[in-house]
Design a protein around this motif. Structure first.
Motif, PDB file in Angstrom:
ATOM      1  N   UNK A 333      43.548  32.300  47.897  1.00 16.69           N
ATOM      2  CA  UNK A 333      44.787  31.948  47.199  1.00 16.69           C
ATOM      3  C   UNK A 333      44.552  31.748  45.709  1.00 16.69           C
ATOM      4  N   UNK A 334      43.427  31.102  45.367  1.00 19.88           N
ATOM      5  CA  UNK A 334      43.077  30.922  43.954  1.00 19.88           C
ATOM      6  C   UNK A 334      42.945  32.281  43.266  1.00 19.88           C
ATOM      7  N   UNK A 335      42.274  33.223  43.934  1.00 18.32           N
ATOM      8  CA  UNK A 335      42.061  34.544  43.345  1.00 18.32           C
ATOM      9  C   UNK A 335      43.372  35.310  43.192  1.00 18.32           C
ATOM     10  N   UNK A 336      44.253  35.200  44.171  1.00 17.90           N
ATOM     11  CA  UNK A 336      45.550  35.871  44.048  1.00 17.90           C
ATOM     12  C   UNK A 336      46.351  35.285  42.888  1.00 17.90           C
ATOM     13  N   UNK A 337      46.397  33.948  42.822  1.00 15.65           N
ATOM     14  CA  UNK A 337      47.144  33.293  41.740  1.00 15.65           C
ATOM     15  C   UNK A 337      46.558  33.662  40.377  1.00 15.65           C
ATOM     16  N   UNK A 338      45.225  33.657  40.277  1.00 14.68           N
ATOM     17  CA  UNK A 338      44.570  34.011  39.017  1.00 14.68           C
ATOM     18  C   UNK A 338      44.813  35.475  38.667  1.00 14.68           C
ATOM     19  N   UNK A 339      44.778  36.335  39.692  1.00  9.45           N
ATOM     20  CA  UNK A 339      45.002  37.760  39.458  1.00  9.45           C
ATOM     21  C   UNK A 339      46.374  38.025  38.869  1.00  9.45           C
ATOM     22  N   UNK A 340      47.385  37.387  39.447  1.00  2.00           N
ATOM     23  CA  UNK A 340      48.744  37.540  38.927  1.00  2.00           C
ATOM     24  C   UNK A 340      48.828  36.991  37.506  1.00  2.00           C
ATOM     25  N   UNK A 341      48.249  35.800  37.298  1.00  2.00           N
ATOM     26  CA  UNK A 341      48.329  35.167  35.981  1.00  2.00           C
ATOM     27  C   UNK A 341      47.610  35.988  34.918  1.00  2.00           C
ATOM     28  N   UNK A 342      46.439  36.551  35.255  1.00  2.00           N
ATOM     29  CA  UNK A 342      45.704  37.367  34.282  1.00  2.00           C
ATOM     30  C   UNK A 342      46.504  38.601  33.880  1.00  2.00           C
ATOM     31  N   UNK A 343      47.179  39.217  34.850  1.00  2.00           N
ATOM     32  CA  UNK A 343      47.982  40.392  34.541  1.00  2.00           C
ATOM     33  C   UNK A 343      49.216  40.018  33.720  1.00  2.00           C
ATOM     34  N   UNK A 344      49.759  38.830  33.946  1.00  2.00           N
ATOM     35  CA  UNK A 344      50.894  38.379  33.135  1.00  2.00           C
ATOM     36  C   UNK A 344      50.453  38.168  31.684  1.00  2.00           C
ATOM     37  N   UNK A 345      49.277  37.557  31.509  1.00  2.00           N
ATOM     38  CA  UNK A 345      48.727  37.379  30.158  1.00  2.00           C
ATOM     39  C   UNK A 345      48.545  38.741  29.492  1.00  2.00           C
ATOM     40  N   UNK A 346      47.987  39.700  30.250  1.00  2.00           N
ATOM     41  CA  UNK A 346      47.797  41.052  29.707  1.00  2.00           C
ATOM     42  C   UNK A 346      49.128  41.709  29.390  1.00  2.00           C
ATOM     43  N   UNK A 347      50.137  41.430  30.213  1.00  2.00           N
ATOM     44  CA  UNK A 347      51.464  41.984  29.973  1.00  2.00           C
ATOM     45  C   UNK A 347      52.015  41.495  28.632  1.00  2.00           C
ATOM     46  N   UNK A 348      51.827  40.210  28.356  1.00  2.00           N
ATOM     47  CA  UNK A 348      52.290  39.666  27.077  1.00  2.00           C
ATOM     48  C   UNK A 348      51.511  40.286  25.917  1.00  2.00           C
TER      49      UNK A 348
END
Length: 362
Positions: A333-348
């Motif tokens: 779950x930590x990895x999924x949450x981090x994965x989504x968050x990292x891609x959101x940061x990259x999106x910005x």
């Protein structure tokens, strides 16, 4: 042609490059990798496009031709153009492999990771925007992503399911794929044209688990979990796609949803740089590699034994890790949450790069 990479491809592993930029296309670099390194597909994500767009000069001419558009529209146009051109470059590979290879991915905005309806709508939009049969739309395997995967498959859209970390979620992904195929069949769609890969992430698992094992004083178990986790996942794949449920769909023309090993560059510099390639060999899988990992395998990579039938061995390792006090469900779950968050940061970052590029051409 590189002999080591050719041997990997001959063993049944589809070699996909985890990178795309306009410079790779216009310079002939990607075409050369198809010819020399047995590259048969490309994956992308917001981080990759954010890096590509930092060189705004590559995209300036297209931005000028777009005129007055909002940033979101500009991003879709720029990225879809790169993906469309890459799809055209892989057309021969696509035809020769009956649609299994020659694939290029484009991802829905990561800000939609928890928005089922928004993901469904954007998957259809990107599919139509690229306008090539060999495109794959990347949808994350979050809980809200699962029904979007099913709906997209049902609509006849080929999907690359991304951010899978656990066997349990992988089984849900496979169920979503089969349910989508069943709906597509009921709607009279040609199942042979619908393809999918399931991107199971590897190295990030070791990176997270090894921190916890170090804290537990179990260094002896470090760097073993990721491969074991992948072996268990492959066992689930063998079971599901050997089932009567899939065979009924296969009789109607359905394709296997191929396992794709993602995040295969090693995070720990003390590990062999080809670890997650050598040890994940099976006929029919995909390994999408960063260029650094691909070059390393081409230089000194070796083929390991096939992982077919090795799920029990993988589970034994996971049981040891659990017994050492590591909560694997929490890890996933930590990895999924981090994965989504990292891609959101990259999106910005991607948004900022495009805004800067737009301003520079005005």
């Amino acid at each position: 042609m590189n002999d080591r990479l050719k041997a990997l491809a001959d063993a049944g592993v589809s070699i996909w490059l985890d990178d795309l930029s306009r410079a790779r296309l216009t310079s002939g670099n990607l075409a050369q990798k198809i010819a020399d390194d047995s590259v048969s597909g490309v994956t992308t994500n917001p981080t990759i496009f954010a890096a590509a767009l930092t060189n705004g000069a590559d995209y300036a001419e297209q931005l000028r031709s777009l005129g007055e558009v909002d940033t979101d529209t500009a991003i879709k146009q720029l990225c879809s153009t790169d993906v469309r051109n890459a799809c055209d470059l892989f057309a021969d590979v696509y035809a020769a492999s009956n649609g299994y290879d020659g694939r290029v991915s484009i991802e829905v905005a990561p800000t939609l990771a928890n928005d089922t309806d928004g993901t469904i709508a954007q998957a259809a939009e990107l599919h139509d925007l690229v306008g090539r049969e060999n495109v794959l739309i990347k949808i994350p395997a979050t809980k809200p992503g699962l029904p979007a995967i099913q709906a997209s498959i049902a609509a006849g859209i080929s999907v690359n399911v991304t951010l899978i970390f656990s066997e349990a979620r992988y089984r849900e992904v496979m169920d979503a794929y089969l349910s989508g195929l069943e709906q597509a069949a009921e709607a009279g769609k040609d199942l042979s044209k619908i393809h999918s890969v399931a991107s199971f992430f590897v190295s990030r698992v070791d990176a997270e688990v090894d921190k916890r094992l170090a804290a537990a004083g179990r260094a002896d178990l470090q760097s073993k979990t990721a491969i074991a986790n992948a072996l268990v996942a492959y066992g689930a794949f063998e079971e599901v796609f050997g089932s009567d449920r899939f065979k009924a769909l296969q009789a109607k023309g359905a394709n296997v949803q191929r396992p794709l090993w993602a995040s295969t560059g090693t995070k720990d510099p003390n590990l062999p740089d080809t670890l997650y390639v050598t040890n994940l060999i099976a006929d029919g899988v995909v390994n999408t590699m960063p260029e650094k990992t691909m070059d390393a395998f081409g230089d000194h990579g070796e083929l390991g034994a096939s992982i077919v039938g090795q799920a029990a061995a993988g589970q034994a390792v996971l049981d040891e890790v659990t017994a050492a006090g590591v909560d694997l469900d929490d890890v996933y779950q930590v990895l999924e949450d981090e994965g989504v968050e990292k891609f959101i940061v990259s999106w910005h970052e991607l948004v900022a790069s495009v805004e800067k590029a737009i301003a520079s051409v005005k």
